[in-house]
Design a protein around this motif. Structure first.
Motif, PDB file in Angstrom:
ATOM      1  N   LYS A   1      -5.538   0.933   7.828  1.00 23.70           N
ATOM      2  CA  LYS A   1      -6.352   0.385   8.912  1.00 23.70           C
ATOM      3  C   LYS A   1      -7.709   1.085   8.965  1.00 23.70           C
ATOM      4  N   ALA A   2      -7.724   2.400   8.788  1.00 19.28           N
ATOM      5  CA  ALA A   2      -8.981   3.151   8.791  1.00 19.28           C
ATOM      6  C   ALA A   2      -9.858   2.741   7.608  1.00 19.28           C
ATOM      7  N   ASN A   3      -9.245   2.458   6.458  1.00 17.81           N
ATOM      8  CA  ASN A   3     -10.012   1.998   5.297  1.00 17.81           C
ATOM      9  C   ASN A   3     -10.654   0.639   5.560  1.00 17.81           C
ATOM     10  N   VAL A   4      -9.940  -0.236   6.236  1.00 15.52           N
ATOM     11  CA  VAL A   4     -10.498  -1.562   6.557  1.00 15.52           C
ATOM     12  C   VAL A   4     -11.672  -1.408   7.525  1.00 15.52           C
ATOM     13  N   VAL A   5     -11.509  -0.558   8.535  1.00 17.30           N
ATOM     14  CA  VAL A   5     -12.592  -0.320   9.497  1.00 17.30           C
ATOM     15  C   VAL A   5     -13.806   0.267   8.772  1.00 17.30           C
ATOM     16  N   ALA A   6     -13.571   1.198   7.862  1.00 17.01           N
ATOM     17  CA  ALA A   6     -14.673   1.791   7.097  1.00 17.01           C
ATOM     18  C   ALA A   6     -15.376   0.728   6.245  1.00 17.01           C
ATOM     19  N   PHE A   7     -14.598  -0.173   5.660  1.00 18.42           N
ATOM     20  CA  PHE A   7     -15.198  -1.238   4.854  1.00 18.42           C
ATOM     21  C   PHE A   7     -16.031  -2.171   5.734  1.00 18.42           C
TER      22      PHE A   7
ATOM     23  N   GLU B   1      -7.414  -5.310  -2.357  1.00 18.69           N
ATOM     24  CA  GLU B   1      -6.692  -4.033  -2.432  1.00 18.69           C
ATOM     25  C   GLU B   1      -5.191  -4.264  -2.596  1.00 18.69           C
ATOM     26  N   ASN B   2      -4.661  -5.235  -1.878  1.00 20.12           N
ATOM     27  CA  ASN B   2      -3.233  -5.537  -1.949  1.00 20.12           C
ATOM     28  C   ASN B   2      -2.849  -5.987  -3.360  1.00 20.12           C
ATOM     29  N   ASN B   3      -3.654  -6.879  -3.948  1.00 21.70           N
ATOM     30  CA  ASN B   3      -3.365  -7.356  -5.302  1.00 21.70           C
ATOM     31  C   ASN B   3      -3.467  -6.235  -6.325  1.00 21.70           C
ATOM     32  N   ALA B   4      -4.457  -5.365  -6.176  1.00 24.99           N
ATOM     33  CA  ALA B   4      -4.598  -4.240  -7.100  1.00 24.99           C
ATOM     34  C   ALA B   4      -3.411  -3.288  -6.979  1.00 24.99           C
ATOM     35  N   ASN B   5      -2.994  -3.012  -5.770  1.00 24.09           N
ATOM     36  CA  ASN B   5      -1.839  -2.124  -5.564  1.00 24.09           C
ATOM     37  C   ASN B   5      -0.546  -2.756  -6.068  1.00 24.09           C
ATOM     38  N   TYR B   6      -0.403  -4.050  -5.882  1.00 22.11           N
ATOM     39  CA  TYR B   6       0.790  -4.743  -6.365  1.00 22.11           C
ATOM     40  C   TYR B   6       0.838  -4.706  -7.896  1.00 22.11           C
ATOM     41  N   ALA B   7      -0.314  -4.913  -8.536  1.00 21.98           N
ATOM     42  CA  ALA B   7      -0.372  -4.865 -10.006  1.00 21.98           C
ATOM     43  C   ALA B   7      -0.026  -3.469 -10.509  1.00 21.98           C
TER      44      ALA B   7
ATOM     45  N   PHE C   1       0.842  -1.185   0.000  1.00 20.68           N
ATOM     46  CA  PHE C   1       0.000   0.000   0.000  1.00 20.68           C
ATOM     47  C   PHE C   1       0.880   1.239   0.000  1.00 20.68           C
ATOM     48  N   ASN C   2       0.477   2.232  -0.798  1.00 22.29           N
ATOM     49  CA  ASN C   2       1.213   3.494  -0.809  1.00 22.29           C
ATOM     50  C   ASN C   2       0.813   4.369   0.361  1.00 22.29           C
ATOM     51  N   ASP C   3      -0.343   4.080   0.944  1.00 16.84           N
ATOM     52  CA  ASP C   3      -0.861   4.873   2.051  1.00 16.84           C
ATOM     53  C   ASP C   3      -0.176   4.486   3.351  1.00 16.84           C
ATOM     54  N   PRO C   4      -0.142   5.408   4.310  1.00 14.31           N
ATOM     55  CA  PRO C   4       0.394   5.058   5.634  1.00 14.31           C
ATOM     56  C   PRO C   4      -0.454   3.969   6.292  1.00 14.31           C
ATOM     57  N   TYR C   5       0.152   3.244   7.199  1.00  7.92           N
ATOM     58  CA  TYR C   5      -0.490   2.121   7.876  1.00  7.92           C
ATOM     59  C   TYR C   5      -1.816   2.525   8.520  1.00  7.92           C
ATOM     60  N   GLU C   6      -1.843   3.670   9.205  1.00  6.51           N
ATOM     61  CA  GLU C   6      -3.061   4.116   9.886  1.00  6.51           C
ATOM     62  C   GLU C   6      -4.201   4.358   8.892  1.00  6.51           C
TER      63      GLU C   6
END
Length: 143
Positions: free
Chosen positions: A69-75, A105-111, A61-66
Motif C-alpha cells: 500500500k505504501a508503494n502504491v501511495v509513493a507511486f 507489479e502483480n504480473n512481474a511478481n507472479y512471473a 506480493f512477497n511484501d506485507p500488505y502495508e
C-alpha cells in the motif's frame, strides 16, 4: 425530540481533494506543498490504494500488505505532477494509475514466483561437482 447528528459522508476522494491536487501542482513553496499534501491528499491516496488493492485482488506480493500500500501511495506521489484538469477527474485518473501500477507489479511478481523451482526438486544425494569432473576426465581419456 433529540437532536440528530449530521450524517458523515463516506467519500474519501472529494472535489476538495481535486482542488488540493491542482493547488499542490501549481505551488512552488515546498513547505506549503507539504501542508497541502498532508492535510488534503495523503488520506485519499492511502484509502484509494487500499481500495484498488482489494478491488482488483492483486495479492502476488512477497511484501506485507502495508508495504504494498505504501508503494502504491509513493507511486501516486511520483505521478501527481502529471495530473491536470484536462485528464478528467482526479479520482478516475489516480485510480487508473494505481491499478496499472498494481497490475504491472502483480504480473512481474507472479512471473518470478512461477519461474522459481521448488527446492524439494533438487536431488541432494547427487554431487554435481564430482559428476562434472568425472565427465571431463572421461572426455579427456577418450580423446
Amino acid at each position: 425530540m433529540a437532536k440528530r447528528r449530521k450524517k458523515r459522508s463516506k467519500r474519501y476522494f472529494t472535489k476538495i481533494t481535486e482542488i488540493a491536487i491542482n493547488a499542490y501542482n501549481e505551488c512552488d513553496d515546498q513547505a506549503l506543498k507539504n501542508k497541502i499534501y498532508n492535510r488534503f491528499i495523503h488520506y485519499p491516496f492511502d484509502k484509494l490504494s487500499e481500495n484498488v488493492i482489494h478491488t482488483y485482488k492483486t495479492y502476488y506480493f512477497n511484501d506485507p500488505y502495508e508495504d504494498v500500500k505504501a508503494n502504491v501511495v509513493a507511486f501516486l506521489n511520483e505521478k501527481i505532477d502529471r495530473f491536470n484538469g484536462d485528464n478528467g477527474r482526479a479520482f478516475s485518473y489516480f485510480t487508473v494509475v494505481a491499478r496499472n501500477y498494481l497490475f504491472n507489479e502483480n504480473n512481474a511478481n507472479y512471473a518470478r514466483m512461477k519461474s522459481r523451482d521448488d527446492l524439494t526438486a533438487v536431488d541432494s544425494s547427487r554431487n554435481i561437482i564430482n559428476e562434472v569432473v568425472d565427465e571431463q576426465m572421461a572426455e579427456t581419456k577418450s580423446d
